[in-house]
Design a protein around this motif. Structure first.
Motif, short mmCIF file in Angstrom:
data_model
loop_
_atom_site.label_atom_id
_atom_site.label_comp_id
_atom_site.label_asym_id
_atom_site.label_seq_id
_atom_site.Cartn_x
_atom_site.Cartn_y
_atom_site.Cartn_z
N VAL A 101 0.73 -1.17 -0.05
CA VAL A 101 0.00 -0.04 0.12
C VAL A 101 0.81 1.21 -0.08
O VAL A 101 0.52 2.48 -0.43
CB VAL A 101 -0.93 0.02 1.13
N LEU A 108 -3.54 3.55 -2.79
CA LEU A 108 -5.00 3.25 -2.41
C LEU A 108 -6.12 4.06 -3.39
O LEU A 108 -5.59 4.80 -4.08
CB LEU A 108 -5.27 4.09 -1.08
N PRO A 109 -7.05 3.29 -3.56
CA PRO A 109 -7.97 2.36 -2.54
C PRO A 109 -7.41 0.84 -3.01
O PRO A 109 -6.94 0.71 -4.12
CB PRO A 109 -9.12 2.27 -2.85
#
Length: 264
Positions: A101, A108-109
């Motif tokens: 991430v 993101l997402p």
């Protein structure tokens, strides 16, 4: 095909936990993700569902040997698909997701699922993403009555709250940077993921007591947990009861084959 500059990234957890995996051992296959279910590799089923979902812009296979997995002949289409890439995982699942991430190439997402989530469909992906927009972290769950209506009485890890019992569906949405707080916490408590009481103990005695006495609904429990983590959290209840079935055990494999071969 989805425009890869927009939409969600899907992380597919396809690695091995320490020790011998009973499903892989049963079929004499080193990687559980490559065990066939109803004639198709588990990983292939999940990748196909994600690739067919218009909400998903890119897919990352995360495993200790991710690139090797994609070299399987049945996954030649995935290896050639520009939206699908392989990424080597680290020592823990949560840490590996957190690192992914934080990678600017992913960001993101993010939707997180597993290679053994063989009941996954584009319709369920759409339903989950539609319900996941309001929280930093969203967790897919299946109500016990809905699962048993779809597959019959079943031994699962049931989490019981005021108003019902639920099981996880191996589907998570990380919507905002605060979700990294939840990943850091989960890395510390991952070994207790199958017990609501051991998990609750990490959040303090007050929350644990409320859970023991079933004074909280599922929504209230996740909201309270999120406040402890510094990230808002909420469940998304799925309509397909089969989504409570993954392939953790040999008997799960037999059930999944029956469901996938039978009438929808």
């Amino acid at each position: 095909m989805t425009d890869a500059s927009h939409g969600w990234t899907a992380l597919v957890l396809a690695g091995q936990r320490p020790g011998v995996d009973p499903v892989a051992a049963q079929f004499g296959i080193e990687a559980k993700a490559l065990v066939p279910v109803a004639g198709e590799l588990m990983l292939n089923r999940v990748l196909m569902a994600l690739a067919d979902a218009p909400e998903i812009a890119r897919i990352v296979v995360l495993a200790q040997n991710a690139a090797e997995l994609l070299r399987h002949p049945d996954l030649a289409w995935a290896a050639a698909e520009p939206r699908i890439t392989a990424r080597t995982s680290g020592p823990t699942i949560s840490g590996s997701v957190r690192d992914a991430v934080r990678d600017p190439a992913i960001g993101l997402p993010v939707l997180v699922t597993t290679a053994d989530n063989v009941m996954l469909t584009p319709a369920t992906i759409a339903e989950f993403i539609a319900g996941a927009g309001g929280s930093d972290v969203s967790v897919a769950m299946v109500e016990r009555a809905r699962l048993e209506a779809a597959v019959g009485p079943n031994r699962r890890t049931w989490l019981t709250f005021r108003g019902g019992s639920y099981t996880g569906a191996n589907l998570f949405a990380l919507n905002a940077p605060a979700a990294i707080n939840a990943l850091r916490f989960w890395e510390r408590v991952e070994q207790d993921r199958k017990s609501v009481l051991r998990l609750a103990a990490h959040f303090g005695p007050a929350l644990m007591l409320k859970l023991l006495l079933r004074r909280m609904t599922l929504h209230e429990a996740l909201a309270a947990a999120g406040r402890k983590l510094g990230a808002s959290a909420a469940p998304v209840l799925l309509s397909d009861g089969r989504m409570g079935v993954d392939v953790d055990k040999v008997e799960d494999h037999a059930l999944a084959e029956r469901l996938l071969k039978g009438p929808r």
